[in-house]
Write a protein that holds these residues in place. Sequence first.
Motif, PDB file in Angstrom:
ATOM      1  N   GLN A 172       0.412   4.961   6.862  1.00  0.00           N
ATOM      2  CA  GLN A 172      -0.076   3.875   7.716  1.00  0.00           C
ATOM      3  C   GLN A 172      -1.456   4.214   8.275  1.00  0.00           C
ATOM      4  O   GLN A 172      -2.371   3.382   8.282  1.00  0.00           O
ATOM      5  N   GLU A 173      -1.627   5.455   8.741  1.00  0.00           N
ATOM      6  CA  GLU A 173      -2.921   5.884   9.273  1.00  0.00           C
ATOM      7  C   GLU A 173      -3.996   5.883   8.175  1.00  0.00           C
ATOM      8  O   GLU A 173      -5.142   5.506   8.419  1.00  0.00           O
ATOM      9  N   GLU A 174      -3.604   6.296   6.981  1.00  0.00           N
ATOM     10  CA  GLU A 174      -4.542   6.278   5.849  1.00  0.00           C
ATOM     11  C   GLU A 174      -5.009   4.849   5.570  1.00  0.00           C
ATOM     12  O   GLU A 174      -6.193   4.600   5.345  1.00  0.00           O
TER      13      GLU A 174
ATOM     14  N   PHE B  41       0.844  -1.199   0.000  1.00  0.00           N
ATOM     15  CA  PHE B  41       0.000   0.000   0.000  1.00  0.00           C
ATOM     16  C   PHE B  41       0.878   1.248   0.000  1.00  0.00           C
ATOM     17  O   PHE B  41       0.634   2.196  -0.762  1.00  0.00           O
ATOM     18  N   TRP B  42       1.904   1.249   0.844  1.00  0.00           N
ATOM     19  CA  TRP B  42       2.821   2.384   0.927  1.00  0.00           C
ATOM     20  C   TRP B  42       3.501   2.648  -0.417  1.00  0.00           C
ATOM     21  O   TRP B  42       3.591   3.785  -0.874  1.00  0.00           O
TER      22      TRP B  42
ATOM     23  N   LYS C 146     -10.885   0.797   6.182  1.00  0.00           N
ATOM     24  CA  LYS C 146     -11.984  -0.063   6.609  1.00  0.00           C
ATOM     25  C   LYS C 146     -13.124   0.745   7.196  1.00  0.00           C
ATOM     26  O   LYS C 146     -14.308   0.457   6.941  1.00  0.00           O
ATOM     27  N   GLU C 147     -12.780   1.791   7.965  1.00  0.00           N
ATOM     28  CA  GLU C 147     -13.811   2.639   8.566  1.00  0.00           C
ATOM     29  C   GLU C 147     -14.657   3.324   7.488  1.00  0.00           C
ATOM     30  O   GLU C 147     -15.831   3.609   7.691  1.00  0.00           O
ATOM     31  N   ARG C 148     -14.061   3.574   6.324  1.00  0.00           N
ATOM     32  CA  ARG C 148     -14.744   4.261   5.232  1.00  0.00           C
ATOM     33  C   ARG C 148     -15.408   3.287   4.264  1.00  0.00           C
ATOM     34  O   ARG C 148     -15.905   3.680   3.216  1.00  0.00           O
ATOM     35  N   GLY C 149     -15.398   2.012   4.613  1.00  0.00           N
ATOM     36  CA  GLY C 149     -16.040   1.014   3.754  1.00  0.00           C
ATOM     37  C   GLY C 149     -15.272   0.737   2.482  1.00  0.00           C
ATOM     38  O   GLY C 149     -15.850   0.350   1.464  1.00  0.00           O
TER      39      GLY C 149
END
Length: 371
Positions: free
Chosen positions: A75-77, A14-15, A82-85
Amino acid sequence: MIDPLTKEERQCLFWLTRINGFGALTVEKIWNSIPDKVSIYNIEGKVLREKGLLQPAQAESFDAFRKYEKRQEIQEEYEKLKERGIRFITPFDQEYPKGLQNIAAKPMGLYWKGRLPDRDYPVAAIVGARECTSYGGQIARFLGKELSSQGVQIVSGLASGVDGAGHMGALDAGKPTYGVLGCGINICYPKENYKLYEMMERTGGIVSEYGLGTRPRPGNFPMRNRIISGMSDIIIVVEAREKSGSLITAETALEQGKDVFAIPGRITDILSAGCNRLIQQGAFPLLEVGDILDYFGMTHGKMLRIQEKNQKGLAKKEKKVYICLDLQPKFIEEIVKESGLPMHECVGILLDLELEGYIVQEANHYYRKKL
């Protein structure tokens, strides 16, 4: 057999995809060249440059993203997806669209909202002009609806015109449809398709390879098109100019070994020029929905090329007016001339036909048959 990633490897991939100036090919080259994936964080940009994996500007960007603060930000992104679906899907996941596995510059990460296409059913892309004609929009919506109702899944680019009409047709049939964006998945482009975007998120799916907040730049769309064609078994081009993004999608599909269908049109119509040229070059002319169902070997009942109304139920003068119309809107004076009826009679009959659902008034005194 796909070897799944560990949590740390997934975060590292992802990074990599979030580094400015890195495209899918660059990310894949780095990923395949370093056996210990998590150690990528500790490699200096100049080492990757010396290996021939990065250009000088990319090496500088790589080092900037290796800094602790930047890594923490990404990392925070990742944790908030998941919180944003939103799911982050990689080529190492079972749910990654199989059609994308072998394309050139396959996306090394996809952001996905909603559901994914069912692997047991065929997928068709419906693409075409943003500024399509009324006829092109009707045909795209008709194809989306009829194909969806027969079990063919619809993919497109959620753009104005043909793309949006194809998606709407699938939703008319109560079926899911899937949109590929040329911007971050949290951005609806164009804005006027926001309701469509919301409906697709609930009943189908939306996907992008671009990070959150990425604006819809012109250069993003040709890359977006390779995903549309890669996810699809066939491409249907409804209307297109001779030089257009839809033809880029068709060309990409041919490079991927996919078949292309095109709606033929009049040689004088600018928006039919691209389709007619595709047919001249070997694309299949699409004359009815059954052509697609036959291609997929799907059983189907008798399907009309255009859903004509049963004229037996019309009075003699109504038939006279009705047969003057087609799917391209006609001005009332032209209808009066062709029908041979007086203006006042023609106006009354057109109103009756409209109220009975046979025809539609597109604009002030322009009428067409209802598909």
